[in-house]
Design a protein around this motif. Structure first.
Motif, PDB file in Angstrom:
ATOM      1  N   GLU A  37       0.798  -1.211   0.000  1.00 57.58           N
ATOM      2  CA  GLU A  37       0.000   0.000   0.000  1.00 57.58           C
ATOM      3  C   GLU A  37       0.840   1.275   0.000  1.00 57.58           C
ATOM      4  O   GLU A  37       0.363   2.329  -0.383  1.00 57.58           O
ATOM      5  N   ARG A  80      -6.834  -0.980  -5.829  1.00 57.89           N
ATOM      6  CA  ARG A  80      -6.010   0.114  -5.309  1.00 57.89           C
ATOM      7  C   ARG A  80      -6.437   1.473  -5.849  1.00 57.89           C
ATOM      8  O   ARG A  80      -5.881   2.504  -5.461  1.00 57.89           O
ATOM      9  N   ARG A  96      -7.910   3.960  -3.124  1.00 55.63           N
ATOM     10  CA  ARG A  96      -6.891   4.599  -2.272  1.00 55.63           C
ATOM     11  C   ARG A  96      -6.203   5.738  -3.012  1.00 55.63           C
ATOM     12  O   ARG A  96      -5.993   6.818  -2.456  1.00 55.63           O
TER      13      ARG A  96
END
Length: 452
Positions: free
Chosen positions: A78, A430, A433
Motif C-alpha cells: 500500500e 487500489r 486509495r
C-alpha cells in the motif's frame, strides 16, 4: 553513441535485471555525472527520457526512483507507487505463454522469410488477413492499401514529412493531443495549427471549417475514440461532419484509432467508414499485445499509397518480419479475440471503479468527466486557480504519479486545468486509495488558497 543515451541504456539494463526495485532511489545526478565523466545536464537529459518512458519517477528535493522492475507484480504494498500517469498496458493481463507459442510457430512456418528482407508494405499473408480483421472495425479495404509500420509513431512521422496530392504543408491537431506527435512536428519545424477540443470532447465544427478553408492544411490529426488525454469520444454526427468537411476542402484526416479494441458500442464506427478517400486510418496492436511488438497498421487512400511506401522504404526497408508473422498466427488462431475481450472487461471494471471513487471523494473540489464505458483513462476539471504543478509535486511525494499535460499542448495554447487519470497500471483494488489521496491533496490546496 551520445553520452546521455549510454546512461539511459545502462539504467534500463539495470532495471530489467532487477538491480533497482520498485520505489528504490537511483544514484544522484552528481554521482552519475562523476561516474560517466559528463556534466549534470547530460544526466538530467537521460533521467528526463527515462521518466517519459515511465521507467522512473522524480520526487522534488529528493531524487529519482525506479517505477517497477521487469516482471515484477503490480500488486505492490500500500505504501508503494500508484501510477495513474501511464497508458502502457498492464503486464499482468498480457498473454506471454500464448504469444510465445505464436513466436515459436512463426519461426517454424516462416523460417525462410524471416532471414531475408521483406517488403516495405508488410508480410503479404498478414496484409490479406488484416483485410478481414479490419472489417470487424468497419474498415473495409484491400491489401494494397494496408501498410505495416513500426508502431503508429512511424506512420505519423512518415505522414508528417511526405508530400500530399493536395499540395498543402500545414498540420492541424486537436488541443490537447498526442505529446510525441507534437514533439515530432516541432522538431522538424513543420507548420502546425491547433483547434480546441473541449473537456467534454466536443469540437467547434464551424471553426474547423474555417481552418480548412483559410489555412494551408494538408492533414488533420485526430483521436475520435477514447481521446488521449481526455478519454472521451466524438459522436457519430460529429464524425460524419468531419469526414464531409475533409472531402469538401481537400484535407486528409489522420484517424488514430489506437484503442479501437476496447470499444463496447458495436454501433460506434470510425471516421474512415464515412469517407475512405480522405481518411488515413491508423491502428495500434500495442494495447492488446505488447508495446515492444512495434506493429502498427496504416490504411491509406490510393492517392497516398505509393508515396507512403517510398518514404517508408527509405526509413527502414521493412518492419520486423518476426513480429508480423507472430501477429498473423495470433489473430488467425483466435487468441487475439479471446485476449481482447479479457483485457477490455478488466479495463472497463477499473474505469467504472475510478468513476465511482471520483464521485465518492468529490466535495465540489473538481468536475468529473462524463463516464465512459471503456477506454483506459478519464479526466477531472480542476478549479482554474489551483496550482497544478504544486499538486503534482505533492502527489509525487506520496508516490501517486500523475501525467503533466503541458507537453500535450502546442506552445501557443494555454493548457486547460485538467488532470488525466489512467487505469492501466493501477489494479482495481487500489484505485480507491489513489483517488482518496488525490482528492485530499486538492482539498488541502484549496483550503490553503482560501487562507491566502
Amino acid at each position: 553513441m551520445y553520452k546521455y543515451l549510454l546512461i539511459v541504456n545502462d539504467i534500463e539494463q539495470q532495471l530489467e535485471q532487477g538491480q533497482f526495485k520498485a520505489g528504490q532511489k537511483l544514484p544522484s545526478i552528481r554521482d552519475l555525472s562523476l561516474q560517466y565523466a559528463c556534466n549534470k545536464s547530460t544526466v538530467i537529459r537521460a533521467f528526463t527520457l527515462l521518466e517519459s518512458r515511465h521507467l522512473i519517477y522524480s520526487i522534488p528535493q529528493s531524487g529519482y526512483y525506479a517505477v517497477q522492475q521487469r516482471g515484477a507484480s503490480l500488486q505492490l504494498p500500500e505504501n508503494r507507487v500508484l501510477d495513474f500517469s501511464s497508458a502502457a498496458p498492464d503486464p499482468e493481463l498480457f498473454p506471454y505463454l500464448d504469444f510465445k507459442h505464436c513466436v515459436d510457430k512463426a519461426f517454424d512456418m516462416y523460417k525462410n522469410e524471416l532471414f531475408i528482407y521483406g517488403t516495405p508494405q508488410g508480410l503479404p499473408s498478414l496484409l490479406r488477413l488484416l483485410c478481414k480483421h479490419l472489417a470487424n472495425y468497419q474498415v473495409f479495404t484491400k491489401p494494397e492499401h494496408i501498410h505495416i509500420t513500426s508502431g503508429v509513431q512511424q506512420a505519423l512521422a512518415i505522414l508528417a514529412l511526405m508530400p500530399f496530392p493536395n499540395k498543402k504543408r500545414g498540420i492541424l491537431m486537436e488541443q490537447p493531443s498526442y505529446h510525441l506527435f507534437i514533439q515530432l512536428v516541432e522538431s522538424y519545424q513543420l507548420p502546425v495549427h491547433g483547434i480546441h477540443r473541449s473537456p467534454q470532447g466536443d469540437i467547434d465544427l464551424n471553426h474547423l471549417e474555417h481552418l480548412f478553408r483559410t489555412e494551408d492544411i494538408k492533414l488533420f490529426y485526430t483521436m475520435p475514440r477514447f481521446h488521449n488525454p481526455l478519454g472521451c469520444s466524438y459522436s457519430e454526427p460529429t464524425k460524419k461532419a468531419i469526414a464531409k468537411l475533409a472531402k469538401r476542402y481537400d484535407v486528409y484526416i489522420v484517424e488514430d484509432d489506437y484503442l479501437a479494441d476496447l470499444e463496447l458500442d458495436s454501433k460506434s464506427d470510425p471516421i474512415y467508414t464515412y469517407d475512405s478517400s480522405h481518411v488515413i486510418y491508423l491502428k495500434s496492436y500495442a494495447k492488446i499485445l505488447f508495446p515492444g511488438l512495434r506493429v502498427g497498421v496504416a490504411v491509406l487512400p490510393q492517392a497516398l499509397s505509393d508515396v507512403f511506401r517510398t518514404y517508408k522504404k527509405v526509413a527502414d526497408i521493412d518492419s520486423p518480419m518476426l513480429s508480423q508473422a507472430a501477429l498473423e498466427i495470433y489473430i488467425q488462431s483466435g487468441m487475439f479475440e479471446r485476449r481482447k475481450h479479457a483485457i477490455r472487461d478488466a479495463y472497463s471494471k477499473r474505469l467504472e471503479q475510478l468513476h465511482r471513487s471520483l464521485h465518492s471523494y468529490n466535495e465540489d473540489s473538481y468536475i468529473v468527466a462524463s463516464p465512459s464505458q471503456s477506454g483506459v483513462h478519464t479526466h477531472i476539471v480542476l478549479p482554474p486557480h489551483l496550482p497544478i504543478k504544486v499538486l503534482l509535486e505533492r502527489l509525487h511525494k506520496k508516490q501517486v504519479l500523475i501525467q503533466n499535460l503541458t507537453p500535450n499542448y502546442l506552445p501557443s495554447f494555454e493548457p486547460l486545468p485538467l488532470m488525466n487519470l489512467s487505469i492501466t497500471r493501477v489494479s482495481e483494488d487500489r484505485i480507491d486509495r489513489g483517488v482518496s489521496l488525490i482528492a485530499n491533496e486538492i482539498k488541502h490546496l484549496l483550503k490553503q488558497g482560501r487562507r491566502v
